[in-house]
Design a protein around this motif. Structure first.
Motif, PDB file in Angstrom:
ATOM      1  N   VAL A 284       2.229 -10.880   2.569  1.00  8.81           N
ATOM      2  CA  VAL A 284       1.038 -10.077   2.328  1.00  8.81           C
ATOM      3  C   VAL A 284       0.936  -8.991   3.402  1.00  8.81           C
ATOM      4  O   VAL A 284       0.986  -9.281   4.598  1.00  8.81           O
ATOM      5  N   VAL A 285       0.808  -7.735   2.959  1.00  6.30           N
ATOM      6  CA  VAL A 285       0.679  -6.627   3.907  1.00  6.30           C
ATOM      7  C   VAL A 285      -0.719  -6.013   3.863  1.00  6.30           C
ATOM      8  O   VAL A 285      -1.081  -5.232   4.754  1.00  6.30           O
ATOM      9  N   ALA A 286      -1.499  -6.364   2.848  1.00  2.00           N
ATOM     10  CA  ALA A 286      -2.880  -5.881   2.770  1.00  2.00           C
ATOM     11  C   ALA A 286      -3.643  -6.740   1.785  1.00  2.00           C
ATOM     12  O   ALA A 286      -3.076  -7.284   0.832  1.00  2.00           O
ATOM     13  N   GLY A 287      -4.964  -6.877   2.042  1.00  2.00           N
ATOM     14  CA  GLY A 287      -5.811  -7.633   1.131  1.00  2.00           C
ATOM     15  C   GLY A 287      -5.904  -9.101   1.496  1.00  2.00           C
ATOM     16  O   GLY A 287      -5.275  -9.578   2.451  1.00  2.00           O
ATOM     17  N   SER A 288      -6.686  -9.818   0.729  1.00  2.00           N
ATOM     18  CA  SER A 288      -6.830 -11.262   0.918  1.00  2.00           C
ATOM     19  C   SER A 288      -7.237 -11.879  -0.412  1.00  2.00           C
ATOM     20  O   SER A 288      -7.715 -11.194  -1.316  1.00  2.00           O
TER      21      SER A 288
ATOM     22  N   ALA B 189      -6.507 -24.118  -4.306  1.00  2.00           N
ATOM     23  CA  ALA B 189      -6.098 -22.750  -4.031  1.00  2.00           C
ATOM     24  C   ALA B 189      -5.976 -22.552  -2.521  1.00  2.00           C
ATOM     25  O   ALA B 189      -6.767 -23.071  -1.738  1.00  2.00           O
ATOM     26  N   VAL B 190      -4.958 -21.787  -2.112  1.00  2.00           N
ATOM     27  CA  VAL B 190      -4.663 -21.574  -0.696  1.00  2.00           C
ATOM     28  C   VAL B 190      -5.007 -20.131  -0.323  1.00  2.00           C
ATOM     29  O   VAL B 190      -4.594 -19.190  -1.014  1.00  2.00           O
ATOM     30  N   ARG B 191      -5.762 -19.949   0.754  1.00  2.00           N
ATOM     31  CA  ARG B 191      -6.155 -18.607   1.175  1.00  2.00           C
ATOM     32  C   ARG B 191      -4.951 -17.834   1.716  1.00  2.00           C
ATOM     33  O   ARG B 191      -4.149 -18.355   2.487  1.00  2.00           O
ATOM     34  N   LYS B 192      -4.822 -16.580   1.279  1.00  2.00           N
ATOM     35  CA  LYS B 192      -3.726 -15.714   1.710  1.00  2.00           C
ATOM     36  C   LYS B 192      -4.292 -14.430   2.317  1.00  2.00           C
ATOM     37  O   LYS B 192      -5.138 -13.768   1.707  1.00  2.00           O
TER      38      LYS B 192
ATOM     39  N   GLY C 148       0.176 -11.035   6.563  1.00  2.00           N
ATOM     40  CA  GLY C 148       1.240 -11.733   7.272  1.00  2.00           C
ATOM     41  C   GLY C 148       1.629 -13.069   6.674  1.00  2.00           C
ATOM     42  O   GLY C 148       2.620 -13.662   7.096  1.00  2.00           O
ATOM     43  N   GLU C 149       0.881 -13.553   5.683  1.00  2.00           N
ATOM     44  CA  GLU C 149       1.185 -14.867   5.115  1.00  2.00           C
ATOM     45  C   GLU C 149       2.140 -14.745   3.921  1.00  2.00           C
ATOM     46  O   GLU C 149       2.151 -13.740   3.209  1.00  2.00           O
ATOM     47  N   GLN C 150       2.920 -15.814   3.732  1.00  2.00           N
ATOM     48  CA  GLN C 150       3.935 -15.819   2.681  1.00  2.00           C
ATOM     49  C   GLN C 150       3.329 -16.223   1.340  1.00  2.00           C
ATOM     50  O   GLN C 150       2.456 -17.085   1.270  1.00  2.00           O
ATOM     51  N   VAL C 151       3.810 -15.587   0.274  1.00  2.00           N
ATOM     52  CA  VAL C 151       3.409 -15.959  -1.086  1.00  2.00           C
ATOM     53  C   VAL C 151       4.662 -16.160  -1.927  1.00  2.00           C
ATOM     54  O   VAL C 151       5.742 -15.657  -1.586  1.00  2.00           O
ATOM     55  N   PHE C 152       4.510 -16.903  -3.040  1.00  2.00           N
ATOM     56  CA  PHE C 152       5.654 -17.253  -3.874  1.00  2.00           C
ATOM     57  C   PHE C 152       5.507 -16.685  -5.274  1.00  2.00           C
ATOM     58  O   PHE C 152       4.405 -16.657  -5.839  1.00  2.00           O
TER      59      PHE C 152
ATOM     60  N   ALA D  93      -7.391  -9.720  -4.112  1.00  2.00           N
ATOM     61  CA  ALA D  93      -6.356  -8.736  -4.430  1.00  2.00           C
ATOM     62  C   ALA D  93      -5.410  -8.646  -3.247  1.00  2.00           C
ATOM     63  O   ALA D  93      -5.841  -8.673  -2.085  1.00  2.00           O
ATOM     64  N   LEU D  94      -4.107  -8.532  -3.530  1.00  2.00           N
ATOM     65  CA  LEU D  94      -3.100  -8.516  -2.467  1.00  2.00           C
ATOM     66  C   LEU D  94      -2.095  -7.392  -2.686  1.00  2.00           C
ATOM     67  O   LEU D  94      -1.757  -7.059  -3.825  1.00  2.00           O
ATOM     68  N   ASN D  95      -1.621  -6.836  -1.570  1.00  2.00           N
ATOM     69  CA  ASN D  95      -0.415  -6.019  -1.580  1.00  2.00           C
ATOM     70  C   ASN D  95       0.673  -6.855  -0.921  1.00  2.00           C
ATOM     71  O   ASN D  95       0.517  -7.306   0.224  1.00  2.00           O
TER      72      ASN D  95
END
Length: 624
Positions: A160-164, A178-181, A184-188, A197-199
């Motif tokens: 994740v480079v932007a958003g949460s 559900a896991v908070r992102k 800097g956190e990894q997503v799959f 919303a995430l970038n």
């Protein structure tokens, strides 16, 4: 080929047409229209036998004597002796049995199909001008930034480079919440963004993503046969031709052609052939939807036989993160001690200091205390004036340098903490020892109950192998009830211990993180990578627990034993049915049509028995 495809596409229509003709034929019998009864049942037989005969011919081309060949010969024989009713009923039951078999088998594959259905097909790729472009997921490249909105599937593995937001990672890790992102956190890939919303900057795309590897692994696993399946395949190669030979001998000896044809029908080993694979598929599917990846029926079979579990310590039995484990206060309060020490450590980058700061932050303590005269003394600790009071935190050398002595009571407390393997911070305030802070790798709170549950499920020996020091290892072993512990080991030494256990006749499962323990995972009878979706874990291990969960480990062990037991139940059912049919034939109460009915019913029985595995452990399992 086109005709064969047409038959496959219209198999249901052929089955229902055959059923309708049988009903019409028996209507003719009851209304005393004899020609209608004979002709319609003969037509029903011919229509229904065509797909069966085509399948038998295709099998013969690859030198396989199939069940369909037995049925086809039986139908031809029934026509020779004019038993059109028998041939019509036998062919209909065979087609109807196949129809029900496919329907019920598809149920066992639902968990896998649901995985593949979750695979995203497109991605919103962020462009240089700030707009997004709808891109096929196969065209996304590593380094691209994709935009993921609420309710959408994340199309890549990335950071994740932007958003949460909150991601539902059940498809990958089995985690139900559900896991908070955030940054800097990894997503799959394949996980669903349930909120926010995430970038995401792509680090793995297409077939290289963790989700794609999971789907591929599970699909391959369902095609990997267990020992029981391999045995049954070899058995069927000889059994089916043997039935043909026995039927021929029965016909020659008894001169009863109908009896010989009946032997062909009753000798079909359908339930025996389908029993083991359907249990395997259902068991693997059960694990897959819980984030437990078992590499095929053979791995499941081996896992069920495990009697010795060997665990790595750091990151497996423990959390693999240093944290404050004990606080002993001699003067003042625990909060005051933590706040003063955390404030003191705030200007240091020592791992022990970071653990204290994290503990104080979690307790929401005030760390904005006035610091003056701060000094870090290498190999001893830190000192400063905190809110105007002299505070030093470190080891006994630091205390000696500041002329602070431990009382006998305090020395006893120090010794007690050291026996737990904790790293120790001694805190002195205004020239007096105020308290002790123990920092260690925290034992997983659920580990003790899980190890007890493994023993209850059939494990006989629990072993811990670690590169950590002996004192810490002994403490963790005592805390968790581990039977045997070996410390200060290099990876190759762990492998040697695994080999020693195997040489002693033990069936060994090694549980590790799938990275530095790869040699041991590969050497053990079963390698279990716990809480890791890395390529190394998936490649090296026989079982991958995508979520770092002892509950998943216990469920996987129980599931393996249940799956193997279910396979044995199915094989037993199949053999008993064949014995019953042969006994019924000799006794005179089983005939061709009734025998085929029992045969098809037995296939459904073993399928439904295997389907019980789909919901095995459906309720929340307790570890104790």
């Amino acid at each position: 080929m086109k005709f064969q495809k047409w038959l496959q596409d219209h198999s249901q229509h052929i089955t229902w047409l055959s059923a309708a003709l049988i009903v019409l034929g028996y209507a003719g019998k009851f209304t005393h229209v004899g020609w209608l009864y004979a002709w319609v049942l003969a037509i029903a037989s011919l229509i229904a036998v065509v797909p069966i005969a085509v399948h038998a011919f295709q099998a013969l081309k690859v030198k396989v004597v199939s069940i369909e060949l037995l049925v086809t010969i039986a139908v031809i024989g029934a026509f020779v002796i004019g038993e059109y009713n028998e041939s019509a009923i036998v062919t209909f039951l065979f087609l109807f049995g196949n129809f029900l078999e496919q329907k019920t088998l598809s149920k066992t594959r639902e968990s896998i199909r649901s995985l593949t259905d979750m695979a995203p097909t497109t991605a919103q790729v962020l462009q240089a001008d700030g707009t997004t472009e709808d891109t096929d997921v196969d065209d996304v490249e590593v380094g691209d930034v994709v935009v993921v909105k609420t309710g959408a599937a994340i199309p890549v593995d990335g950071v994740v480079v932007a958003g949460s937001g909150y991601a539902d990672e059940a498809a990958v890790t089995g985690e139900s919440r559900a896991v908070r992102k955030t940054d800097g956190e990894q997503v799959f890939s394949g996980t669903i963004l349930s909120d926010g919303a995430l970038n995401v900057r792509a680090t793995k795309v297409g077939d290289d993503t963790t989700f794609a590897k999971i789907v591929e692994l599970v699909e391959d696993a369902q095609d990997t046969k267990s020992h029981a399946e391999k045995f049954i395949d070899r058995f069927a190669q000889y059994y089916t031709p043997a039935v043909l030979l026995i039927a021929l001998l029965v016909g020659l000896i008894s001169q009863d052609f109908k009896l010989a044809i009946t032997v062909l029908v009753l000798g079909c080993p359908g339930a025996l052939v389908i029993g083991a694979p359907v249990s395997n598929v259902a068991g693997i599917g059960n694990g897959a939807k819980r984030g437990i990846l078992v590499k095929g029926g053979e791995a499941m079979d081996q896992f069920a036989k495990i009697d010795t579990f060997v665990f790595d310590k750091t990151g497996t039995l423990t959390k693999g993160e240093t944290a404050v484990s004990d606080v002993v206060v001699f003067t003042g309060s625990k909060d005051d001690l933590l706040a003063q020490t955390a404030a003191l450590e705030s200007l240091s980058d020592h791992p022990l200091g970071r653990a204290v700061i994290e503990a104080a932050t979690r307790r929401k303590l005030n760390l904005n205390l006035e610091l003056t005269d701060h000094q870090t003394i290498r190999g001893q600790g830190v000192t400063a004036k905190v809110a105007g009071v002299d505070v030093c935190a470190g080891n006994e050398k630091l205390l000696a340098a500041h002329h602070v002595a431990l009382t006998p009571e305090q020395q006893a407390a120090v010794s007690k903490l050291q026996q737990t393997g904790s790293s120790l911070i001694i805190v002195a305030v205004a020239g007096q020892v105020a308290g002790l802070i123990g920092v260690s790798d925290i034992v997983r709170p659920e580990a003790k109950a899980a190890l007890a549950a493994l023993k209850k499920a059939g494990a006989k020996h629990l072993v811990m192998l670690t590169g950590d020091n002996q004192t810490t290892a002994d403490y963790v072993a005592r805390t968790l009830g581990v039977d045997e512990v070996h410390a200060e080991l290099m990876p190759d030494q762990k492998v040697e211990f695994v080999k020693q256990f195997q040489a002693a006749g033990q069936r060994v499962a090694f549980v590790g993180d799938g990275i530095n323990d790869s040699p041991s995972l590969a050497t053990a009878d079963i390698g279990i990578a716990m809480g890791s979706g890395t390529d190394v874990a998936i490649e090296t291990s026989d079982v991958v627990l995508m979520q770092s969960s002892f509950k998943a480990l216990v469920h996987a062990y129980r599931l393996a034993k249940k799956t193997v037991l279910n396979t044995r139940e199915n094989v037993t059912i199949a053999i008993l049915v064949v014995a019953f049919l042969l006994l019924g034939l000799v006794a005179g109460f089983i005939y061709m049509a009734s025998g085929m009915f029992v045969h098809e019913a037995s296939i459904l029985v073993v399928i439904f028995n295997a389907m019980r595995l789909i919901n095995f452990g459906g309720r929340a399992e307790k570890l104790d």
